[in-house]
Design an enzyme around this catalytic site. Structure first.
Site, PDB file in Angstrom:
ATOM      1  N   GLY A  31       0.888  -1.045  -0.018  1.00 49.18           N
ATOM      2  CA  GLY A  31      -0.104   0.124   0.027  1.00 49.18           C
ATOM      3  C   GLY A  31       0.778   1.063  -0.006  1.00 49.18           C
ATOM      4  CG  HIS A  34       5.123   5.425  -4.704  1.00 49.89           C
ATOM      5  ND1 HIS A  34       6.029   4.292  -5.888  1.00 49.89           N
ATOM      6  CD2 HIS A  34       5.480   4.530  -3.236  1.00 49.89           C
ATOM      7  CE1 HIS A  34       6.820   3.372  -5.831  1.00 49.89           C
ATOM      8  NE2 HIS A  34       6.510   2.927  -4.334  1.00 49.89           N
ATOM      9  CG  HIS A  37       3.527   1.037  -5.342  1.00 54.33           C
ATOM     10  ND1 HIS A  37       3.430   1.867  -4.768  1.00 54.33           N
ATOM     11  CD2 HIS A  37       3.242  -0.515  -5.010  1.00 54.33           C
ATOM     12  CE1 HIS A  37       4.117   1.003  -3.544  1.00 54.33           C
ATOM     13  NE2 HIS A  37       3.981   0.236  -4.097  1.00 54.33           N
ATOM     14  CG  ASP A 150      11.491  -3.706  -3.198  1.00 53.41           C
ATOM     15  OD1 ASP A 150      12.773  -2.784  -2.396  1.00 53.41           O
ATOM     16  OD2 ASP A 150      10.592  -3.307  -3.525  1.00 53.41           O
ATOM     17  CB  VAL A 176       9.317   4.653 -11.030  1.00 57.16           C
ATOM     18  CG1 VAL A 176       8.374   5.914 -11.295  1.00 57.16           C
ATOM     19  CG2 VAL A 176       8.423   3.702 -11.631  1.00 57.16           C
ATOM     20  CG  MET A 184       9.059   7.316  -6.911  1.00 51.27           C
ATOM     21  SD  MET A 184       7.465   7.183  -7.753  1.00 51.27           S
ATOM     22  CE  MET A 184       7.451   9.499  -9.142  1.00 51.27           C
ATOM     23  NE  ARG A 187      10.640   1.004   5.515  1.00 52.47           N
ATOM     24  CZ  ARG A 187      10.390  -0.675   5.122  1.00 52.47           C
ATOM     25  NH1 ARG A 187      11.156  -0.278   3.851  1.00 52.47           N
ATOM     26  NH2 ARG A 187      10.017  -1.029   5.849  1.00 52.47           N
TER      27      ARG A 187
HETATM   28  O1  PAF Z   1       7.657  -5.196  -1.753  1.00 59.71           O
HETATM   29  C1  PAF Z   1       6.634  -5.270  -1.042  1.00 59.71           C
HETATM   30  O2  PAF Z   1       5.865  -4.863  -1.085  1.00 59.71           O
HETATM   31  C2  PAF Z   1       6.447  -5.852  -0.162  1.00 59.71           C
HETATM   32  O3  PAF Z   1       7.820  -6.458   0.350  1.00 59.71           O
HETATM   33  C3  PAF Z   1       5.212  -7.979  -0.649  1.00 59.71           C
HETATM   34  C4  PAF Z   1       6.421  -7.920  -2.071  1.00 59.71           C
HETATM   35  C5  PAF Z   1       4.190  -6.882  -1.118  1.00 59.71           C
HETATM   36  C6  PAF Z   1       5.537  -8.227   0.360  1.00 59.71           C
HETATM   37  O4  PAF Z   1       4.833  -7.506   1.612  1.00 59.71           O
END
Ligand code: PAF
Length: 280
Positions: A31, A34, A37, A150, A176, A184, A187
């Site tokens: 959630g 941004h 996502h 990530d 991005v 982005m 946090r």
């Molecule tokens: O990257 C993330 O936001 C989280 O680590 C994920 C993949 C949704 C798992 O909670």
């Protein structure tokens, strides 16, 4: 757009969609959405007939001294953003639905998740693998999209999917960035303006490392030293790690292997932990 809160309803909805021949594309998130996502959602749209986004702040991937309680949340805004972006289904379960009383099963990838973030956040990948496995079993997607920001998480998930024989294609969406280069991240909302100004140095330092490589230096020690130097010049920033690893295996590389060398860093900006990476 449908909002689903229970495992049972999500499973039966997915089953009905699959029975109709729909291809389900899934974007797992915590959630506070941004533009990063939203770009993963766009990628999902291009690869599936129905897009499912999960919004779940997963407690098992936070260490005891980490920011679970204060992790930013804004469900109303997230639902609006999903609606505008053309998401078909949001799966947003409460914690008890995912981890009911007595929950005791965890999934642990034991190799790729060990270095880098695995060193400084020992519970992190176990929590990620556990929740992603559960989400895969609940949403039952054909395709799932993760972010390159990530990079280690993406590699761990890809490996887990292979090891555990999930029939799911994993796609990776590009990082991005803000106009000044900062990657982005939800946090980033923790950053005060003066911290935000300093945080931009992280990507600038990675670019300095890339520039050295482009000048013909392929020793990762030299590249990493350059990056560390640039980050450490800023008083507020403290390097947790800067490493050069193979982007698939996460094994350290002494020399850049073109196209597959991940230069990954985690940095404290005061008490805020930020990560970023580039591929050389
Ligand atoms: O990257 C993330 O936001 C989280 O680590 C994920 C993949 C949704 C798992 O909670």
């Amino acid at each position: 757009m449908q909002v689903i809160k229970t495992v049972r309803e999500m499973q039966s909805t997915s089953k009905a969609l699959r029975d109709k021949g729909c291809k389900i594309a899934f974007v797992p998130t915590m959630g506070y959405l941004h533009a990063g996502h939203l770009s993963l959602i766009d990628k999902a749209k291009a690869h599936g007939d129905v897009v499912v986004v999960s919004i779940f702040v997963n407690p098992t991937q936070f260490g005891p001294s980490e920011d679970l309680e204060k992790y930013p949340r804004d469900m109303e805004k997230d639902l609006k953003a999903c609606e505008v972006e053309g998401v078909d289904i949001v799966f947003a379960p409460p914690v008890e639905e995912m981890y009911p009383q007595g929950y005791s099963t965890y999934v642990n990838e034991e190799s790729l998740g060990a270095p880098l973030c695995g060193k400084s956040r020992p519970a992190f990948f176990r929590g990620v693998c556990t929740v992603v496995t559960k989400l895969f079993n609940i949403v039952h997607p054909h395709v799932a999209v993760f972010g390159q920001k990530d990079a280690q998480q993406a590699a761990v998930v890809k490996h887990m999917v292979q090891d555990l024989n999930f029939e799911i294609e994993i796609l990776i969406g590009a990082t991005v960035r803000e106009a000044d280069g900062l990657a982005m991240s939800s946090r980033n909302s923790y950053l005060k303006p003066f911290q935000r100004q300093d945080a931009v140095r992280i990507y600038q330092a990675l670019r300095k490392g890339a520039a050295i490589y482009e000048m013909g230096i392929d020793s990762t020690d030299r590249i990493l030293a350059e990056i560390t130097h640039h980050i450490s010049e800023v008083r507020r920033l403290r390097v947790i790690y800067v490493q050069a690893v193979d982007m698939e295996t996460m094994k350290p590389l002494r020399y850049v292997e073109k196209g597959r060398t991940l230069i990954a860093t985690a940095v404290w900006c005061d008490e805020i932990r930020l990560i970023d990476n580039i591929i050389l």
